[in-house]
Design a protein around this motif. Structure first.
Motif, PDB file in Angstrom:
ATOM      1  N   LEU A 257      25.711 -28.013  15.190  1.00 36.03           N
ATOM      2  CA  LEU A 257      25.603 -26.670  15.768  1.00 36.03           C
ATOM      3  C   LEU A 257      24.310 -26.007  15.279  1.00 36.03           C
ATOM      4  O   LEU A 257      23.941 -26.166  14.113  1.00 36.03           O
ATOM      5  N   ASN A 264      28.020 -17.762  10.429  1.00 32.60           N
ATOM      6  CA  ASN A 264      28.830 -17.459   9.232  1.00 32.60           C
ATOM      7  C   ASN A 264      28.372 -16.159   8.591  1.00 32.60           C
ATOM      8  O   ASN A 264      29.196 -15.300   8.250  1.00 32.60           O
ATOM      9  N   ASP A 273      34.647 -20.755  11.583  1.00 38.72           N
ATOM     10  CA  ASP A 273      35.724 -21.742  11.836  1.00 38.72           C
ATOM     11  C   ASP A 273      36.129 -21.739  13.315  1.00 38.72           C
ATOM     12  O   ASP A 273      36.389 -22.793  13.910  1.00 38.72           O
TER      13      ASP A 273
HETATM   14  N1  LIG Z   1      32.895 -21.473   8.649  1.00 32.72           N
HETATM   15  C1  LIG Z   1      32.588 -22.667   8.156  1.00 32.72           C
HETATM   16  N2  LIG Z   1      31.328 -22.911   7.763  1.00 32.72           N
HETATM   17  C2  LIG Z   1      31.008 -24.140   7.283  1.00 32.72           C
HETATM   18  C3  LIG Z   1      31.966 -25.140   7.179  1.00 32.72           C
HETATM   19  N3  LIG Z   1      31.381 -26.248   6.680  1.00 32.72           N
HETATM   20  C4  LIG Z   1      30.091 -25.938   6.485  1.00 32.72           C
HETATM   21  N4  LIG Z   1      29.834 -24.654   6.854  1.00 32.72           N
HETATM   22  C5  LIG Z   1      28.612 -23.911   6.815  1.00 32.72           C
HETATM   23  O1  LIG Z   1      27.730 -24.450   7.763  1.00 32.72           O
HETATM   24  C6  LIG Z   1      26.434 -23.984   7.424  1.00 32.72           C
HETATM   25  C7  LIG Z   1      25.427 -25.057   7.708  1.00 32.72           C
HETATM   26  O2  LIG Z   1      24.160 -24.477   7.589  1.00 32.72           O
HETATM   27  P1  LIG Z   1      22.810 -25.265   7.627  1.00 32.72           P
HETATM   28  O3  LIG Z   1      23.031 -26.675   7.129  1.00 32.72           O
HETATM   29  O4  LIG Z   1      21.769 -24.469   6.928  1.00 32.72           O
HETATM   30  O5  LIG Z   1      22.507 -25.407   9.121  1.00 32.72           O
HETATM   31  P2  LIG Z   1      22.342 -24.374  10.301  1.00 32.72           P
HETATM   32  O6  LIG Z   1      22.427 -22.982   9.872  1.00 32.72           O
HETATM   33  O7  LIG Z   1      23.325 -24.779  11.348  1.00 32.72           O
HETATM   34  O8  LIG Z   1      20.902 -24.635  10.824  1.00 32.72           O
HETATM   35  P3  LIG Z   1      20.412 -25.828  11.677  1.00 32.72           P
HETATM   36  O9  LIG Z   1      21.313 -26.978  11.515  1.00 32.72           O
HETATM   37  O10 LIG Z   1      19.054 -26.133  11.163  1.00 32.72           O
HETATM   38  O11 LIG Z   1      20.366 -25.331  13.071  1.00 32.72           O
HETATM   39  C8  LIG Z   1      26.487 -23.561   5.954  1.00 32.72           C
HETATM   40  O12 LIG Z   1      26.384 -22.144   5.879  1.00 32.72           O
HETATM   41  C9  LIG Z   1      27.879 -24.006   5.514  1.00 32.72           C
HETATM   42  O13 LIG Z   1      28.440 -23.117   4.570  1.00 32.72           O
HETATM   43  C10 LIG Z   1      33.303 -24.825   7.588  1.00 32.72           C
HETATM   44  O14 LIG Z   1      34.223 -25.658   7.542  1.00 32.72           O
HETATM   45  N5  LIG Z   1      33.547 -23.585   8.056  1.00 32.72           N
END
Ligand SMILES: Nc1nc2c(ncn2[C@@H]2O[C@H](COP(=O)(O)OP(=O)(O)OP(=O)(O)O)[C@@H](O)[C@H]2O)c(=O)[nH]1
Length: 383
Positions: A257, A264, A273
């Protein structure tokens, strides 16, 4: 058991009264003979003859009476032993943890207290009933058939599980085992042992359900219901072996995503979620039965497409991407537009092992991110 031991006991009683009657009869014979001797002596016998005959008769009668009294005492001893044996037998039956019954001519001829307790009846009530009155209608014909076979001695042993209704209406499952018919008082009787196995079956069902739940949890992601990474690791390698043997291609799609951290941060973790679940639902809707859709980690997802070319896989990824774009997601009282990026790789062209294939898809995904996100990139890298 009242029936069997009762019959032995009544035989002993019959013998005892026969012996007593024999003693009385002998006494009468002696009396009659003595009278006759007395009578004849008045006519032509000498005193000496009369005396001799009397002594001889007396000896005979005494010997026979002693014999009979000894037999009577022996019989009383046997009677007492029988009574004691019956009492012991009853104590065992009364304390038995399984139900025991004797069935003669379709009626309960004997039931022990446990049998009555299992069905919530009094012993006396059951003695006016038959097995069919306890078993549910749908299973009566099978039971009747089994009992008939046991009566005909077509079966050496009967063993069946049936559903029955207690007096209070509660449905229970019972296991019945018995042997072929025995002759009791000239009638064929079935002796059966019965146990209420409802609780055992309930526990077995609970253990099975728990086992299935644990099995499900071990390979599924709890938030989205998709397969987890463990399952992917175990199955992708196997899928590739199959593809090698069958000579087909396997494509994989890794997706992530876009700017998920921002979702978040802006709307909260719960909103994040909700978005993860919405994306997972889109993936499920676009998966075929043979596909394997997984949550790979955080906001990363993985799709395995057996027997699928890179071209088709890329089209499938594109349809998931556009479905997400077309479906704004309701979070925290508003709807937000979410996008995702996709990397596609294909066995054998982009990787021969699962690790190589995942690596190629990951590389393609990052190429999609680098190219501006919300797009599908197919791996150009040769294995
Ligand atoms: N709500 C929720 N957040 C999650 C979960 N697992 C991981 N995350 C969050 O997913 C986010 C991933 O962020 P990044 O890896 O920086 O990636 P991104 O913001 O999607 O940016 P890009 O991938 O570069 O587009 C982090 O803030 C994690 O805390 C989950 O099960 N639930």
């Amino acid at each position: 058991m009242t029936g069997a031991t009762g019959m032995i006991e009544s035989d002993a009683r019959d013998l005892e009264s026969e012996l007593k009657a024999e003693i009385v009869r002998l006494n009468k014979v002696v009396e009659a003979l003595m009278n006759r001797v007395e009578h004849s002596s008045t006519q032509h016998c000498s005193d000496f003859d009369q005396f001799q005959t009397t002594i001889m008769l007396e000896n005979l009668v005494r010997a026979r009476t002693e014999e009979l009294e000894a037999a009577l005492r022996e019989n009383e001893k046997i009677n007492r032993a029988l009574q004691e044996a019956e009492e012991k037998f009853h104590r065992v039956l009364d304390q038995s943890l399984v139900g025991i019954t004797m069935i003669i001519e379709d009626r309960f001829h004997y039931v022990n207290p446990k049998f009555a307790e299992i069905f919530d009846y009094e012993v006396n009530q059951l003695l006016t009933m038959g097995m069919m009155e306890l078993i549910i209608d749908a299973e009566q014909s099978a039971l009747r058939e089994a009992m008939q076979k046991a009566l005909n001695k077509d079966l050496e042993k009967i063993n069946f599980i049936a559903n029955a209704v207690r007096r209070n209406g509660q449905l229970i499952t019972v296991e019945v085992s018995g042997s072929s018919a025995t002759d009791i008082g000239g009638k064929p009787a079935l002796i059966a042992v019965l146990a209420d196995i409802s609780e055992r079956l309930r526990s077995e069902r609970q253990v099975k359900a728990l086992h299935e739940q644990l099995q499900y949890q071990a390979i599924h992601d709890p938030l989205t219901g998709l397969y987890n990474r463990l399952f992917l690791n175990e199955n992708l390698e196997r899928e590739l072996l199959l593809a090698e043997r069958q000579g087909y291609q396997v494509s994989v799609v890794m997706s992530d995503l876009d700017h998920f951290k921002m979702i978040n941060d802006c709307y909260g973790h719960q909103a994040g979620d909700t978005v993860l679940k919405a994306f997972a639902d889109i993936m499920k809707r676009h998966a075929r039965a043979s596909d394997l859709d997984c949550r790979y980690g955080g906001e990363e997802f993985f799709l395995v497409l057996p027997d699928t070319s890179q071209q088709i896989a890329s089209e499938r990824a594109e349809s998931i991407r556009s479905a997400l774009v077309a479906q704004p997601i309701a979070v925290a009282g508003r709807t937000i537009a979410v996008t995702a990026s996709f990397g596609v790789a294909t066995y054998p062209a982009n990787g021969l092992s699962s690790a190589a294939l995942i690596g190629a898809a990951d590389k393609a995904l990052y190429a999609a991110k680098d190219a501006g996100r919300n797009r599908v990139v197919s791996s150009p890298w040769q294995a």
